[in-house]
Enzyme design. Structure first.
Site, PDB file in Angstrom:
ATOM      1  N   SER A   3       7.598  -5.442   6.503  1.00 52.69           N
ATOM      2  CA  SER A   3       7.167  -6.422   7.502  1.00 52.69           C
ATOM      3  C   SER A   3       7.867  -7.771   7.403  1.00 52.69           C
ATOM      4  O   SER A   3       7.238  -8.817   7.162  1.00 52.69           O
ATOM      5  CB  SER A   3       5.662  -6.585   7.404  1.00 52.69           C
ATOM      6  OG  SER A   3       5.087  -5.311   7.449  1.00 52.69           O
ATOM      7  N   ASP A  25       5.538  -3.826  10.574  1.00 50.66           N
ATOM      8  CA  ASP A  25       4.096  -3.514  10.631  1.00 50.66           C
ATOM      9  C   ASP A  25       3.562  -3.510  12.070  1.00 50.66           C
ATOM     10  O   ASP A  25       2.631  -2.766  12.395  1.00 50.66           O
ATOM     11  CB  ASP A  25       3.247  -4.442   9.740  1.00 50.66           C
ATOM     12  CG  ASP A  25       3.530  -5.916   9.936  1.00 50.66           C
ATOM     13  OD1 ASP A  25       4.444  -6.251  10.710  1.00 50.66           O
ATOM     14  OD2 ASP A  25       2.833  -6.742   9.309  1.00 50.66           O
ATOM     15  N   ARG A  57       0.831  -1.192   0.000  1.00 50.03           N
ATOM     16  CA  ARG A  57       0.000   0.000   0.000  1.00 50.03           C
ATOM     17  C   ARG A  57       0.864   1.239   0.000  1.00 50.03           C
ATOM     18  O   ARG A  57       1.910   1.272   0.647  1.00 50.03           O
ATOM     19  CB  ARG A  57      -0.869   0.039   1.267  1.00 50.03           C
ATOM     20  CG  ARG A  57      -2.081  -0.860   1.215  1.00 50.03           C
ATOM     21  CD  ARG A  57      -2.568  -1.159   2.606  1.00 50.03           C
ATOM     22  NE  ARG A  57      -2.887   0.052   3.326  1.00 50.03           N
ATOM     23  CZ  ARG A  57      -4.100   0.588   3.394  1.00 50.03           C
ATOM     24  NH1 ARG A  57      -5.106   0.005   2.795  1.00 50.03           N
ATOM     25  NH2 ARG A  57      -4.311   1.679   4.066  1.00 50.03           N
TER      26      ARG A  57
HETATM   27  C1  BGC Z   1       7.381 -11.262   9.694  1.00 54.98           C
HETATM   28  C2  BGC Z   1       7.154 -10.099  10.624  1.00 54.98           C
HETATM   29  C3  BGC Z   1       5.814  -9.453  10.364  1.00 54.98           C
HETATM   30  C4  BGC Z   1       4.719 -10.503  10.389  1.00 54.98           C
HETATM   31  C5  BGC Z   1       3.353  -9.930  10.115  1.00 54.98           C
HETATM   32  C6  BGC Z   1       6.192 -12.220   9.726  1.00 54.98           C
HETATM   33  O1  BGC Z   1       6.364 -13.212   8.775  1.00 54.98           O
HETATM   34  O2  BGC Z   1       8.545 -11.955  10.035  1.00 54.98           O
HETATM   35  O3  BGC Z   1       8.191  -9.140  10.473  1.00 54.98           O
HETATM   36  O4  BGC Z   1       5.584  -8.473  11.319  1.00 54.98           O
HETATM   37  O5  BGC Z   1       4.986 -11.508   9.448  1.00 54.98           O
HETATM   38  O6  BGC Z   1       3.282  -9.287   8.888  1.00 54.98           O
END
Ligand code: BGC
Length: 472
Positions: A177, A230, A108
């Site tokens: 993320s 995130d 996004r």
């Molecule tokens: C990632 C995290 C992320 C989470 C939710 C996981 O696979 O390692 O960094 O916050 O997914 O998106």
């Protein structure tokens, strides 16, 4: 009766008996197959069981690992990443900021005009772009070029209601993320990919550097002022609206949690203690594992055939990317050993990570499929609740204060498609957490849905780390 008639009657009777015998045999065979399917379901239920006593062990183990991960780098499967966010939004944030939220099959882009304490969010606009699957496993250059080109298009559509003071550079909060070893608020190197991404040449690179170079190639003049996970974005976005938000959990394609820690409770932090005395920690709880986790043959097979075997074990039991795949594996066993979907195994069932409608099934079969889904989803929800209980325990918010003082209100900001759209999952999570904490403590804990808070949070953190901070 003539001889012929007697003969005919005997033949008829014999045929009727034979047919009846065939019907009975067929029924017995069907009953046998159905019993096998039910037995597979019962065994699944048994292996997925997560009673309160087990969940408490999971919560305790989570807390122990949190301590270990804070004590030293590599001290635990929980990375407990220092986010360099030592101040969360206050409501005073002001100006035009962009955010880029990358973490799943979509990303996004967002722009937001903040109007300080009075004006709050004056105007915002966003666009969602899906990432072509080949870019998730291609090269770093290609992925970041694609993202930068989409961002360039979005910037060029900036219209009325958004004001950038003359001579200033646009600034961006980058929500990325995946596990990143953060080196400052605006830089960090990728530790590993998760959630189906696998681009070798990004691992070990500074993802802000990668994005900045791609933005330059696209001719976009923009500075990345904050790099956040995130969970951190959701925490920041949640705090903007409610000062009691101190934990954030993502339950979407992947899963993770972040929370506000006391800076002096982080032995591995050797820098100056922040003025606020606090530091936000990105737990990367998806990588948690414990012998107390209820796992099955399906989970083990899924893990060993995944892109990241042995990693993200907790995530593989809980998050949206994997729940359907676990169900597919159970149904495939039912199809193979109990011909649940007829004599032929539906070809769709044999494709990993694809779980689509299977036609011509009986109501009874469909009910059984629903039961399989419920067992898998509820295990995930209960384990996620245990994780939240573990974090609250680490914060000392899982019990009433011994000195008789009032319970402190704690808000957990949650987001992600799984939490938002799978009601059975979110309801089960909330009721399980209540059960684990008890009535009194639960009355001080709220779970709120921080809708798309991570983009807003990233923009807010870009604002509080702006290069123009202090200038009017
Ligand atoms: C990632 C995290 C992320 C989470 C939710 C996981 O696979 O390692 O960094 O916050 O997914 O998106």
């Amino acid at each position: 009766m003539g001889k012929v008639a007697v003969g005919a009657a005997v033949v008829c009777a014999a045929t009727a008996c034979a047919v009846a015998a065939l019907v009975v045999k067929h029924r017995m065979k069907c009953a046998g197959r159905w019993a096998r399917a039910v037995a597979i379901l019962r065994e699944l239920e048994e292996k997925c069981a997560a009673p309160a006593a087990k969940l408490k062990q999971v919560a305790d183990a989570m807390m122990v690992e949190m301590h270990a991960g804070l004590a030293s780098e590599g001290g635990s499967k929980l990375k407990m990443i220092i986010s360099f966010v030592d101040n969360l939004p206050t409501g005073d944030e002001d100006g035009l900021f962009y955010a880029l939220d990358l973490g799943g099959t979509n990303f996004r882009v967002l722009r937001i005009q903040l109007g300080g304490r009075q004006g709050r969010v004056a105007k915002q606009e966003f666009e969602e772009v899906s990432i072509p699957p080949h870019l998730m496993v291609g090269s770093s250059h290609e992925l970041f070029d694609y993202i930068a080109s989409e961002l360039a298009k979005f910037v060029s559509s900036e219209g009325e209601g958004f004001q950038l003071p003359a001579g200033r550079q646009r600034e961006l909060g980058f929500t990325f993320s995946f596990p990143v070893r953060q080196t400052s608020i605006s830089s960090g190197t990728l530790i590993k990919w998760t959630k189906g991404f696998s681009i070798e040449d990004t691992v070990g690179q500074d993802v802000v550097g990668e994005l900045t170079k791609a933005l330059e190639r696209q001719g976009v003049d923009m500075r990345v002022s904050a790099l956040v996970n995130d969970t951190i974005g959701t925490l920041a976005g949640g705090r903007y609206y409610d000062k009691d938000v101190s934990v954030a959990v993502i339950l979407g394609t992947g899963t993770n949690a972040a929370y506000v820690e006391r800076a002096n409770a982080i032995p591995k932090w050797h820098g100056l203690l922040p003025k606020s005395g606090e530091m936000v920690i990105n737990m990367e709880w998806g990588n948690f594992r414990s012998s107390h986790l209820p796992t099955t043959e399906y989970d083990n097979a899924l893990d060993s055939e995944s892109l990241n075997p042995g990693e993200q074990i907790y995530e593989k039991l809980i998050s949206g990317m994997y729940l359907g795949e676990i169900v597919r594996r159970v149904l495939l066993k039912m199809a193979t050993e109990a011909t649940l979907f007829g004599d032929k195994i539906p070809p769709k069932l044999e494709i990993p990570f694809i779980l689509r409608y299977i036609s011509s099934t009986s109501l009874k079969t469909r009910k059984l499929v629903v039961e399989v889904c419920d067992v898998v989803a509820k295990r995930g929800a209960r384990l996620a609740a245990a994780g939240v209980a573990g974090v609250l325990k680490k914060l000392g918010r899982d019990v009433a204060p011994k000195d008789g003082s009032e319970l402190q209100r704690t808000v957990v900001a949650m987001d992600g498609g799984l939490f938002e759209h799978y009601t059975i999952f979110s309801e089960c999570l909330e009721s399980t957490l209540k059960g684990l904490l008890g009535e009194e403590v639960s009355s001080a804990i709220s779970i709120v849905h921080a809708n798309d808070g991570s983009g807003l949070g990233a923009a807010l953190l870009a604002a509080s780390h702006s290069q123009y901070l202090g200038e009017s």
